[in-house]
Scaffold this motif. Structure first.
Motif, short mmCIF file in Angstrom:
data_model
loop_
_atom_site.label_atom_id
_atom_site.label_comp_id
_atom_site.label_asym_id
_atom_site.label_seq_id
_atom_site.Cartn_x
_atom_site.Cartn_y
_atom_site.Cartn_z
N ASP A 28 -15.05 -26.45 -8.75
CA ASP A 28 -14.22 -26.99 -7.55
C ASP A 28 -14.10 -26.47 -6.09
N ALA A 29 -14.06 -25.28 -6.18
CA ALA A 29 -13.43 -24.56 -5.26
C ALA A 29 -14.76 -23.47 -4.67
N PRO A 30 -16.13 -24.32 -4.49
CA PRO A 30 -17.12 -23.57 -4.56
C PRO A 30 -16.86 -22.50 -2.95
N GLY A 31 -16.37 -23.02 -1.46
CA GLY A 31 -16.00 -21.86 -0.57
C GLY A 31 -14.57 -21.46 -0.54
N SER A 32 -13.63 -21.18 -1.41
CA SER A 32 -12.69 -20.93 -1.53
C SER A 32 -12.71 -19.08 -1.11
N THR A 33 -11.45 -18.67 -0.45
CA THR A 33 -11.26 -17.94 -0.27
C THR A 33 -10.87 -16.40 -1.48
N LEU A 34 -9.99 -18.12 -3.05
CA LEU A 34 -9.59 -16.71 -3.78
C LEU A 34 -11.12 -16.54 -4.66
N ARG A 35 -12.23 -17.62 -3.66
CA ARG A 35 -13.20 -17.69 -5.75
C ARG A 35 -14.26 -16.27 -4.48
N ALA A 36 -14.05 -16.38 -2.73
CA ALA A 36 -15.07 -14.46 -2.51
C ALA A 36 -13.90 -13.57 -3.13
N ARG A 37 -12.54 -13.72 -3.60
CA ARG A 37 -11.98 -12.15 -4.02
C ARG A 37 -11.82 -11.98 -5.58
N LEU A 38 -12.57 -13.30 -6.13
CA LEU A 38 -12.68 -12.59 -7.50
C LEU A 38 -13.85 -12.11 -8.21
N LEU A 39 -14.50 -12.70 -7.22
CA LEU A 39 -15.77 -12.43 -7.19
C LEU A 39 -16.76 -11.17 -6.57
N SER A 40 -16.11 -10.61 -5.98
CA SER A 40 -16.51 -9.55 -5.09
C SER A 40 -15.09 -8.21 -5.56
N ARG A 41 -14.18 -8.86 -6.62
CA ARG A 41 -13.89 -7.85 -7.43
C ARG A 41 -14.18 -7.15 -8.96
N LEU A 42 -14.80 -8.20 -8.81
CA LEU A 42 -15.46 -8.62 -10.45
C LEU A 42 -16.96 -7.97 -10.22
N ALA A 43 -17.48 -7.81 -9.21
CA ALA A 43 -18.75 -7.19 -8.75
C ALA A 43 -18.85 -5.57 -8.58
N VAL A 44 -18.12 -5.04 -8.45
CA VAL A 44 -17.17 -3.93 -8.68
C VAL A 44 -16.76 -3.07 -9.72
N GLU A 45 -16.21 -4.15 -10.41
CA GLU A 45 -15.67 -3.63 -11.63
C GLU A 45 -16.74 -3.65 -12.99
N LEU A 46 -17.88 -4.51 -12.42
CA LEU A 46 -18.99 -4.52 -13.50
C LEU A 46 -20.39 -3.12 -13.17
N TYR A 47 -20.04 -2.69 -11.75
CA TYR A 47 -21.27 -2.09 -11.19
C TYR A 47 -21.36 -0.39 -12.41
N TYR A 48 -20.78 0.02 -12.39
CA TYR A 48 -20.66 1.53 -13.64
C TYR A 48 -20.99 0.52 -15.17
N GLY A 49 -20.79 -0.39 -15.46
CA GLY A 49 -21.42 -1.39 -16.73
C GLY A 49 -22.84 -1.32 -16.88
N PRO A 50 -23.29 -1.82 -17.80
CA PRO A 50 -24.53 -2.69 -18.29
C PRO A 50 -24.62 -3.64 -18.07
N GLN A 51 -23.91 -4.45 -17.34
CA GLN A 51 -24.02 -5.44 -15.92
C GLN A 51 -24.22 -5.30 -14.58
N ARG A 52 -25.50 -4.54 -14.33
CA ARG A 52 -25.71 -3.96 -12.65
C ARG A 52 -25.61 -4.77 -12.15
N GLU A 53 -27.02 -5.76 -12.69
CA GLU A 53 -27.95 -6.95 -11.98
C GLU A 53 -26.96 -7.40 -11.60
N ARG A 54 -26.57 -8.44 -12.23
CA ARG A 54 -25.46 -9.47 -12.37
C ARG A 54 -23.97 -8.40 -11.30
N SER A 55 -23.60 -7.24 -11.19
CA SER A 55 -23.16 -6.81 -10.03
C SER A 55 -23.19 -7.27 -8.95
N GLU A 56 -24.43 -6.98 -8.53
CA GLU A 56 -25.71 -7.20 -7.33
C GLU A 56 -25.20 -8.84 -6.91
N ARG A 57 -25.56 -9.59 -7.74
CA ARG A 57 -26.09 -10.53 -7.77
C ARG A 57 -24.79 -11.58 -7.14
#
Length: 229
Positions: A28-57
């Motif tokens: 419901d909030a596709p353009g929210s700054t909170l969503r951008a921050r959550l996505l950003s940190r999740l991308a970082v946290e997943l980088y060294y795991g098995p979900q690296r392609e998802r991390s880049e997306r």
């Protein structure tokens, strides 16, 4: 989660909280700054795991959201995540551009943490690109920023970079004192990445031909002998 990256580690508790936050936010909030921050940190946290392609997306999606938001602090956060998710050899030029943009955004917003993290990336990228001649003024600038900001999590990188430069010049006697200083500052800051500096010390000792010191340093890690008790 902040801006930092713990090398070769995935914080599963943080990942779970980020996933929970994104699920609660929903679509419901596709353009929210909170969503951008959550996505950003999740991308970082997943980088060294098995979900690296998802991390880049996730990193790409976060950056697109941040650019549309017009919020420079969120943009710096997303640029940091994008740099992490592109940390491979074939994306070096793109990473250099991202690091420079992040530094400019951090400077524009008066956010020393974002600016310092950006310079950390920039110096790393310049090392990787072989742009060695121009590194010294960049390290000097970074050290001044870290001292002015009084952020211990960043201060320890300056002696680490200087140790790397000394090693490349062949000034091996100067390297280990600089690494010791980096470890002292990094441990005081509580940065788990500082433990990797110990491996650099072993490399320097081997470069000096001091294999006995290197062996003594890592002897406790050797595999035990197998036999009857």
């Amino acid at each position: 989660g902040g801006l930092g990256v713990t090398i070769l580690a995935v914080d599963e508790a943080t990942v779970a909280l980020l996933e929970e936050g994104l699920a609660a936010l929903g679509e419901d909030a596709p353009g929210s700054t909170l969503r951008a921050r959550l996505l950003s940190r999740l991308a970082v946290e997943l980088y060294y795991g098995p979900q690296r392609e998802r991390s880049e997306r996730l990193g790409a999606e976060a950056l697109a959201l941040a650019r549309r938001s017009g919020d420079d602090r969120v943009l710096a956060y997303a640029l940091n995540a994008r740099h992490v998710t592109l940390w491979r050899a074939d994306r070096l030029e793109e990473r250099l551009g991202i690091a420079r943009e992040m530094a400019a955004v951090g400077r524009r917003t008066g956010d020393p943490e974002s600016e310092l993290q950006a310079w950390n990336w920039l110096i790393t990228d310049l090392f990787e690109a072989g742009e060695i001649a121009g590194l010294d003024p960049e390290i000097d600038h970074y050290e001044r920023l870290a001292q002015d900001a009084r952020l211990p999590a960043f201060e320890w990188y300056a002696p680490l970079w200087r140790a790397s430069r000394s090693a490349l010049r062949g000034h091996l006697s100067a390297v280990e004192p600089l690494l010791e200083e980096a470890m002292r500052l990094g441990r005081r800051a509580g940065d788990p990445n500082v433990e990797l500096v110990d491996q650099m010390r072993l490399g320097v000792r081997c470069m000096r031909g001091d294999f006995e010191a290197g062996h003594a340093q890592y002897a406790p890690m050797a595999a035990p002998k197998i036999g009857r008790s």
